[in-house]
Design a protein around this motif. Structure first.
Motif, PDB file in Angstrom:
ATOM      1  N   GLY A 101      27.408  45.863  28.812  1.00 49.29           N
ATOM      2  CA  GLY A 101      27.385  46.976  29.768  1.00 49.29           C
ATOM      3  C   GLY A 101      26.166  47.509  29.699  1.00 49.29           C
ATOM      4  O   GLY A 101      25.398  47.902  30.622  1.00 49.29           O
ATOM      5  N   ASN A 102      25.910  48.251  28.224  1.00 50.57           N
ATOM      6  CA  ASN A 102      24.797  49.338  28.442  1.00 50.57           C
ATOM      7  C   ASN A 102      23.356  48.560  28.389  1.00 50.57           C
ATOM      8  O   ASN A 102      22.701  49.171  29.176  1.00 50.57           O
ATOM      9  CB  ASN A 102      24.794  49.725  26.861  1.00 50.57           C
ATOM     10  CG  ASN A 102      24.471  51.085  26.821  1.00 50.57           C
ATOM     11  OD1 ASN A 102      23.137  51.201  26.707  1.00 50.57           O
ATOM     12  ND2 ASN A 102      25.075  52.267  27.137  1.00 50.57           N
ATOM     13  N   ARG A 154      31.966  57.479  34.066  1.00 50.21           N
ATOM     14  CA  ARG A 154      30.989  56.468  33.526  1.00 50.21           C
ATOM     15  C   ARG A 154      30.766  55.512  34.739  1.00 50.21           C
ATOM     16  O   ARG A 154      29.739  55.144  34.948  1.00 50.21           O
ATOM     17  CB  ARG A 154      31.498  55.533  32.363  1.00 50.21           C
ATOM     18  CG  ARG A 154      31.856  56.368  31.322  1.00 50.21           C
ATOM     19  CD  ARG A 154      30.747  56.914  30.502  1.00 50.21           C
ATOM     20  NE  ARG A 154      31.010  57.551  29.319  1.00 50.21           N
ATOM     21  CZ  ARG A 154      30.616  57.169  28.127  1.00 50.21           C
ATOM     22  NH1 ARG A 154      29.987  55.958  27.997  1.00 50.21           N
ATOM     23  NH2 ARG A 154      31.093  57.914  27.086  1.00 50.21           N
ATOM     24  N   ASN A 173      27.662  50.896  39.910  1.00 52.55           N
ATOM     25  CA  ASN A 173      27.894  52.057  39.262  1.00 52.55           C
ATOM     26  C   ASN A 173      27.383  53.356  39.943  1.00 52.55           C
ATOM     27  O   ASN A 173      26.026  53.102  40.047  1.00 52.55           O
ATOM     28  CB  ASN A 173      27.385  51.977  37.732  1.00 52.55           C
ATOM     29  CG  ASN A 173      27.514  52.986  36.764  1.00 52.55           C
ATOM     30  OD1 ASN A 173      27.181  54.144  37.120  1.00 52.55           O
ATOM     31  ND2 ASN A 173      27.913  52.668  35.809  1.00 52.55           N
ATOM     32  N   THR A 181      42.128  52.972  28.181  1.00 47.52           N
ATOM     33  CA  THR A 181      41.358  53.814  29.044  1.00 47.52           C
ATOM     34  C   THR A 181      41.798  54.732  29.789  1.00 47.52           C
ATOM     35  O   THR A 181      42.898  55.148  29.878  1.00 47.52           O
ATOM     36  CB  THR A 181      40.684  52.481  30.105  1.00 47.52           C
ATOM     37  OG1 THR A 181      39.446  53.307  30.673  1.00 47.52           O
ATOM     38  CG2 THR A 181      41.613  52.201  31.232  1.00 47.52           C
ATOM     39  N   ARG A 227      39.090  46.003  28.200  1.00 45.96           N
ATOM     40  CA  ARG A 227      38.646  47.397  28.904  1.00 45.96           C
ATOM     41  C   ARG A 227      37.301  47.506  29.357  1.00 45.96           C
ATOM     42  O   ARG A 227      36.826  48.670  30.387  1.00 45.96           O
ATOM     43  CB  ARG A 227      39.187  48.648  27.899  1.00 45.96           C
ATOM     44  CG  ARG A 227      38.230  49.044  26.946  1.00 45.96           C
ATOM     45  CD  ARG A 227      38.654  50.287  25.957  1.00 45.96           C
ATOM     46  NE  ARG A 227      37.755  50.282  25.197  1.00 45.96           N
ATOM     47  CZ  ARG A 227      37.746  51.570  24.436  1.00 45.96           C
ATOM     48  NH1 ARG A 227      38.674  52.478  24.484  1.00 45.96           N
ATOM     49  NH2 ARG A 227      37.000  51.695  23.246  1.00 45.96           N
TER      50      ARG A 227
HETATM   51  N1  COA Z   1      37.767  53.083  28.804  1.00 44.33           N
HETATM   52  C1  COA Z   1      37.447  53.811  27.802  1.00 44.33           C
HETATM   53  N2  COA Z   1      36.432  53.418  26.741  1.00 44.33           N
HETATM   54  C2  COA Z   1      35.692  52.733  27.109  1.00 44.33           C
HETATM   55  C3  COA Z   1      35.769  51.815  28.243  1.00 44.33           C
HETATM   56  C4  COA Z   1      36.931  51.913  29.007  1.00 44.33           C
HETATM   57  N3  COA Z   1      37.198  51.492  30.237  1.00 44.33           N
HETATM   58  N4  COA Z   1      34.740  50.805  28.297  1.00 44.33           N
HETATM   59  C5  COA Z   1      34.189  50.786  27.147  1.00 44.33           C
HETATM   60  N5  COA Z   1      34.511  51.829  26.353  1.00 44.33           N
HETATM   61  C6  COA Z   1      34.092  52.648  25.268  1.00 44.33           C
HETATM   62  C7  COA Z   1      33.271  51.816  24.324  1.00 44.33           C
HETATM   63  O1  COA Z   1      34.036  50.965  23.376  1.00 44.33           O
HETATM   64  C8  COA Z   1      32.361  52.393  23.622  1.00 44.33           C
HETATM   65  O2  COA Z   1      33.072  53.101  22.750  1.00 44.33           O
HETATM   66  P1  COA Z   1      32.275  53.337  21.061  1.00 44.33           P
HETATM   67  O3  COA Z   1      31.251  54.382  21.531  1.00 44.33           O
HETATM   68  O4  COA Z   1      33.700  53.875  20.319  1.00 44.33           O
HETATM   69  O5  COA Z   1      31.985  52.138  20.598  1.00 44.33           O
HETATM   70  C9  COA Z   1      32.055  53.803  24.587  1.00 44.33           C
HETATM   71  O6  COA Z   1      33.090  53.759  25.523  1.00 44.33           O
HETATM   72  C10 COA Z   1      30.674  53.622  25.342  1.00 44.33           C
HETATM   73  O7  COA Z   1      30.484  52.542  25.779  1.00 44.33           O
HETATM   74  P2  COA Z   1      29.027  52.130  26.633  1.00 44.33           P
HETATM   75  O8  COA Z   1      29.364  50.665  26.917  1.00 44.33           O
HETATM   76  O9  COA Z   1      27.935  52.598  25.488  1.00 44.33           O
HETATM   77  O10 COA Z   1      29.259  53.013  27.759  1.00 44.33           O
HETATM   78  P3  COA Z   1      28.298  53.140  29.053  1.00 44.33           P
HETATM   79  O11 COA Z   1      28.081  54.517  29.146  1.00 44.33           O
HETATM   80  O12 COA Z   1      27.373  52.123  28.928  1.00 44.33           O
HETATM   81  O13 COA Z   1      29.328  52.629  30.161  1.00 44.33           O
HETATM   82  C11 COA Z   1      29.342  50.672  31.609  1.00 44.33           C
HETATM   83  C12 COA Z   1      29.730  51.414  30.323  1.00 44.33           C
HETATM   84  C13 COA Z   1      30.160  49.367  31.679  1.00 44.33           C
HETATM   85  C14 COA Z   1      30.345  51.540  32.807  1.00 44.33           C
HETATM   86  C15 COA Z   1      27.987  50.858  32.110  1.00 44.33           C
HETATM   87  O14 COA Z   1      27.042  50.256  30.894  1.00 44.33           O
HETATM   88  C16 COA Z   1      27.667  50.030  33.291  1.00 44.33           C
HETATM   89  O15 COA Z   1      28.041  50.420  34.225  1.00 44.33           O
HETATM   90  N6  COA Z   1      26.775  49.145  32.979  1.00 44.33           N
HETATM   91  C17 COA Z   1      26.330  48.181  34.076  1.00 44.33           C
HETATM   92  C18 COA Z   1      27.160  47.300  34.222  1.00 44.33           C
HETATM   93  C19 COA Z   1      27.019  46.542  35.735  1.00 44.33           C
HETATM   94  O16 COA Z   1      26.949  47.248  36.586  1.00 44.33           O
HETATM   95  N7  COA Z   1      27.653  45.360  35.757  1.00 44.33           N
HETATM   96  C20 COA Z   1      27.480  44.644  36.646  1.00 44.33           C
HETATM   97  C21 COA Z   1      26.108  44.178  36.977  1.00 44.33           C
HETATM   98  S1  COA Z   1      26.294  43.423  38.893  1.00 44.33           S
END
Ligand code: COA
Length: 326
Positions: free
Chosen positions: A218-219, A37, A256, A29, A152
């Motif tokens: 997550g998404n 993000r 987030n 990461t 991650r």
């Molecule tokens: N570092 C680098 N890359 C990462 C990563 C990290 N820590 N975590 C995920 N990725 C990658 C994924 O593998 C994915 O790669 P790919 O496109 O090659 O498959 C890419 O980043 C995008 O992943 P995605 O899950 O679509 O990203 P996102 O924009 O949705 O962000 C979160 C991920 C988790 C930050 C976001 O979805 C989120 O905050 N969701 C809500 C979660 C939450 O609030 N949960 C608690 C509820 S109380």
């Protein structure tokens, strides 16, 4: 008019800091990815031997001091947590013992990141029903012990901490004006810990498959959260016939930055009116709102008569809002 009023706040964060740079050494990461993000820069992690009830105790003591109430005067203790020290006894009972709150009943609330607002709602109902007068509500989590430090997609998000409020019977206009709670169990698999309960008790297999850690889509969680929060915030405003511009402070669950900004935008609210602790604490689940509230109370941002809006969503799924006249 009887209201349930928050008369004292307290919080506690463990000393140990894990920065995004530290995480770069653990998983694939980068500080840039996490910052862009999520908005998180660092999080606090409990020391070995420092447990959820210890964090709850520190926050609870401060809230009692702020409310000028002794532990013996408490008649109810509520602890919102998804990371209790033990399944049995409850954190409520452990905290009751640590505080020496001999006259209080105590139990836990399992509503994940919405747990604090669920707790406000329970306290509000008990006080209005005349059942209790002096309630301690704590949100406390040691999420680091349920975090998969090889994953991650989740390990960058969570942190440890506790926040507490004393809620008392108040004959006047200050206090909790409304709470709105929702759940959708059909979306339970978006955010869950698969093992450790009766369905999959601990076994070599559950450990090998890393089933005791938090799993998240997550998404999908992100999209469900934004949808749910829009609805429940609207519900709070309509119920109280309040316009967004009348809100003095938004104290959101800190999951987030993009979700928080989206909510502020919907309310047409400048970010100065939003309490933000996410960059330094990450997502501390049920502890995030009371930790943020305590910070805003202590630095003087919360003033008498202010109208405060709380909103949260979390595993379950659960989501909730509360409107409070300070
Ligand atoms: N570092 C680098 N890359 C990462 C990563 C990290 N820590 N975590 C995920 N990725 C990658 C994924 O593998 C994915 O790669 P790919 O496109 O090659 O498959 C890419 O980043 C995008 O992943 P995605 O899950 O679509 O990203 P996102 O924009 O949705 O962000 C979160 C991920 C988790 C930050 C976001 O979805 C989120 O905050 N969701 C809500 C979660 C939450 O609030 N949960 C608690 C509820 S109380």
């Amino acid at each position: 008019m009887i209201h349930a009023r928050i008369t004292g706040t307290g919080s506690f964060a463990p000393k140990k800091i894990i920065t995004n740079q530290d995480l770069e050494k653990l998983v694939d990461t980068s500080d840039e990815w996490i910052t862009e993000r999520t908005g998180i820069k660092e999080r606090r992690i409990a020391e070995k031997g420092q447990n959820t009830s210890d964090l709850a105790y520190e926050a609870g003591k401060k809230a009692l001091k702020a409310a000028e109430l002794t532990a013996q005067e408490l008649d109810l203790i509520l602890v919102a947590t998804m990371t209790p020290d033990t399944i049995l006894p409850s954190m409520g009972c452990v905290l009751q013992d640590k505080l020496g709150a001999k006259n209080a009943a105590a139990f836990d609330i399992a509503a994940a990141c919405s747990g604090f607002i669920y707790g406000l709602s329970i306290a509000d109902a008990f006080i209005k029903a005349g059942a209790y007068k002096n309630i301690l509500l704590v949100g406390a989590e040691v999420l680091s012990r349920f975090t998969d430090w090889e994953d991650r997609t989740t390990c960058v998000l969570f942190g440890d901490g506790a926040g507490a409020v004393v809620i008392q019977r108040h004959a006047g206009k200050h206090g909790i004006l409304s709470t709105h709670l929702h759940s959708d169990g059909s979306l339970g698999d978006l955010l869950h810990v698969p093992a450790g309960g009766a369905q999959h008790p601990a076994s070599h297999d559950t450990i090998r498959k890393r089933m005791h850690f938090i799993k998240m889509k997550g998404n999908e969680t992100f999209k469900a959260a934004v949808r749910a929060l829009e609805g429940v915030v609207q519900e709070a405003l309509e119920h109280n016939k309040v316009k967004p511009e009348e809100i003095d402070l938004l104290v959101p669950h800190q999951a987030n930055l993009r979700i928080i900004q989206a909510m502020a935008q919907r309310l047409n609210m400048p970010m100065e009116k939003v309490v933000l602790t996410l960059p330094k604490y990450g997502n501390t689940s049920a502890a995030s709102i009371p930790m943020a509230l305590d910070e805003a109370v202590r630095d003087g941002r919360v003033k008498e008569n202010h109208l405060l809006l709380f909103e949260a969503f979390g595993g379950g799924l659960t989501w909730a809002s509360a409107l409070v006249r300070w």
